[in-house]
Design an enzyme around this catalytic site. Structure first.
Site, PDB file in Angstrom:
ATOM      1  N   LYS A 194       0.824  -1.213   0.000  1.00 52.61           N
ATOM      2  CA  LYS A 194       0.000   0.000   0.000  1.00 52.61           C
ATOM      3  C   LYS A 194       0.855   1.259   0.000  1.00 52.61           C
ATOM      4  CE  LYS A 194      -2.845   2.925   2.814  1.00 52.61           C
ATOM      5  NZ  LYS A 194      -3.220   3.273   4.184  1.00 52.61           N
TER       6      LYS A 194
ATOM      7  N   ASP B 200      -6.452  -0.145   0.777  1.00 55.44           N
ATOM      8  CA  ASP B 200      -6.598  -0.379   2.205  1.00 55.44           C
ATOM      9  C   ASP B 200      -8.007  -0.911   2.454  1.00 55.44           C
ATOM     10  OD1 ASP B 200      -8.217   1.815   1.838  1.00 55.44           O
ATOM     11  OD2 ASP B 200      -7.028   3.173   3.081  1.00 55.44           O
TER      12      ASP B 200
END
Length: 330
Positions: free
Chosen positions: A235, A254
């Site tokens: 991420k 996320d």
């Protein structure tokens, strides 16, 4: 102090959604005057929008002409160039919004409210270490950590209304072995080690030259290189690729992004407790196929539209839009 002006239709740039959507953590909104005060590129800025223009003041700066690759320009044009690059104003966002709307009904609905959401072109060092601070954290605490980094390891720029502003630290300043213990004292927790170790790695690999090499790589190769750093997972690597390395197809996933995807695009993913590596890739690839080479930018609009804190500002945004229309008619 007088205001400088850059012609820019308010539909092409919405300061609220762009500066308050979790991309950068160094901007503060003065609600009374509808102005923004923030720091980027060793400079303290004040920004506002008026009709069809972006207005700005340079409050203080450490910039030298040699820093900008435009030493032949006058000083005011140097700052104008920095702002245009930061907001990527050379790109016609309306054309891309039209294209994305034709491909996706949800985007078509979201963009009516969240027009002018720009993907900031950030400096890689600030972007990377800000997002190390972002791990398992909320925005107000991230902002506090970023300011602590600047106060302790950056250079003083100026003081405004009793508040002293600092530039983001040079990478070498974060690489010293003593940095980890100091950051732990300042409340960074496990992130202290990630910051110091990653900084040391980047210095060993060439600093700015290493970041430049990532820009020249293909997106997936650049992402893999970033994940060799301490504390950098998929991420955060995607955030850096998207926000500072010009890999606009990068899409950070996320739990929030997962929920958008599962509820609206990939129903077979609903009800999962964790985002697995396979799911992460599937979600990113779905939006890259849907939106194309700028999928990360397009999805940021959906992300902003779904953020509760921005939803709570709907009335303000509508008022802002209407006020801009009125100013244009004058």
């Amino acid at each position: 102090m007088s205001w400088n002006k850059i012609l820019c239709n308010y539909k092409e740039l919405q300061l609220f959604g762009t500066l308050n959507g979790g991309q950068s953590f160094r901007w503060k909104h003065d609600k009374d005057n509808d102005e923004w005060l923030g720091v980027f590129s060793k400079t303290v800025w004040r920004l506002k929008q008026n009709g069809d223009s972006l207005q700005y003041q340079v409050i203080g700066s450490l910039h030298k002409k040699t820093d900008t690759n435009c030493s032949n320009l006058k000083e005011d044009l140097i700052y104008e160039k920095l702002l245009k690059d930061y907001f990527r104003l050379d790109l016609n966002l309306g054309e891309h919004y039209k294209e994305w709307s034709e491909k996706d009904k949800l985007f078509e609905t979201a963009c009516q409210q969240f027009y002018g959401i720009r993907m900031l072109h950030q400096e890689p060092v600030e972007n990377l270490f800000s997002f190390i601070c972002s791990q398992n954290n909320h925005i107000s605490r991230i902002s506090t950590m970023v300011e602590k980094l600047c106060t302790h390891y950056g250079d003083e720029i100026c003081t405004v209304d009793g508040v002293t502003y600092y530039s983001f630290p040079q990478i070498e300043n974060l690489a010293d072995n003593k940095v980890e213990s100091k950051l732990r004292e300042l409340g960074f927790g496990y992130r202290a080690k990630f910051i110091q170790k990653s900084a040391a790695q980047i210095v060993d690999w060439g600093g700015d030259k290493w970041f430049k090499s990532l820009q020249d790589m293909k997106y997936k190769d650049a992402k893999q290189e970033l994940m060799k750093l301490h504390g950098i997972g998929p991420k955060v690597a995607d955030c850096i690729c998207l926000m500072s390395l010009n890999h606009l197809q990068a899409l950070p996933v996320d739990t929030h992004v997962y929920q958008i995807a599962a509820q609206n695009y990939l129903p077979h993913l609903r009800g999962k407790k964790n985002v697995t590596d396979k799911m992460y890739t599937e979600i990113g690839d779905h939006f890259r196929k849907l939106y194309g080479e700028m999928a990360g930018w397009a999805h940021t609009v959906l992300f902003c539209a779904d953020l509760k804190k921005l939803k709570n500002k709907d009335d303000n945004l509508l008022t802002e839009g209407e006020s801009q229309k009125k100013k244009r008619r004058k």
